[in-house]
Scaffold this motif. Sequence first.
Motif, PDB file in Angstrom:
ATOM      1  N   GLU A 222       0.839  -1.212   0.000  1.00 24.86           N
ATOM      2  CA  GLU A 222       0.000   0.000   0.000  1.00 24.86           C
ATOM      3  C   GLU A 222       0.867   1.251   0.000  1.00 24.86           C
ATOM      4  O   GLU A 222       0.595   2.207  -0.733  1.00 24.86           O
ATOM      5  N   ARG A 223       1.899   1.248   0.792  1.00 27.11           N
ATOM      6  CA  ARG A 223       2.786   2.414   0.810  1.00 27.11           C
ATOM      7  C   ARG A 223       3.438   2.626  -0.554  1.00 27.11           C
ATOM      8  O   ARG A 223       3.597   3.773  -1.003  1.00 27.11           O
ATOM      9  N   ASN A 224       3.791   1.542  -1.228  1.00 27.44           N
ATOM     10  CA  ASN A 224       4.412   1.661  -2.554  1.00 27.44           C
ATOM     11  C   ASN A 224       3.459   2.263  -3.580  1.00 27.44           C
ATOM     12  O   ASN A 224       3.857   3.103  -4.390  1.00 27.44           O
ATOM     13  N   ARG A 227       3.000   5.999  -3.044  1.00 30.28           N
ATOM     14  CA  ARG A 227       4.169   6.736  -3.531  1.00 30.28           C
ATOM     15  C   ARG A 227       4.193   6.801  -5.057  1.00 30.28           C
ATOM     16  O   ARG A 227       4.746   7.741  -5.632  1.00 30.28           O
TER      17      ARG A 227
END
Length: 243
Positions: A222-224, A227
Amino acid sequence: MTATLLRLARAEAAAHTRFGALGTVARFGPLVAVASGQHLPTDTAWHDGTGTPNPDEWAAFEAFCAAQGQAATLNLLSHAAPALLPDLNGRGYGLDYVLHAYTHDFASPPPAPGWPVHEDPDPGRWAALAAQGFGPGTETIMRLVAGVPGTRRFVATVGGEAAGTGAYATEAGVTALHGTATRPEFRGRGVQAALLAFRLAQAAQEGADLASVFVTPGSGSERNVVRAGFRLAGLRLTFTRRS
């Protein structure tokens, strides 16, 4: 976001039929069901985002699943949930899991990949590499994913060594990113970010105007995707009949 989710649901339901290429595909009103005969995670139904099945369609879907020896499992997006929940509750379905649905509209260009990425024409080789990232027991499903018509398969390399995989398929201008896995020894080095960026660029060149990906809430994936410029569009909900 409702219009985006409706478009995504239609694309997912249409693309879902590809998993039945070696098995059976059946439609019950807005439900598109697949049975591979191999008891794989893809042996489910997708709700196409429009309407509510009538009682006969629900019954026929459940009979189809019983005849195939698989659980009656349904994927739907959150915009459709309010209308479907009364039937799901009344027919004994329970919520199995929730994924976040993210989309990218290509309004801004993706970042440049941090590692080299190339397309892999060999589905067997790609599937074997993907299974190394996803872990033991995933070999069969990854072979199925690799061989689905319309799938493009990619590999990222680190120091000349294959480090991770990603794939996508495009339906009605919507590119669904999937098959993203990194071999354990290469995790934490930006491999997934490189695969996201490269696939977005390829999809844009193909003429897609929307990309989608489903991720586990709070995960590194999810963080990727955040970003990489993806925005949260809603939820993917998976229900299975308990009784």
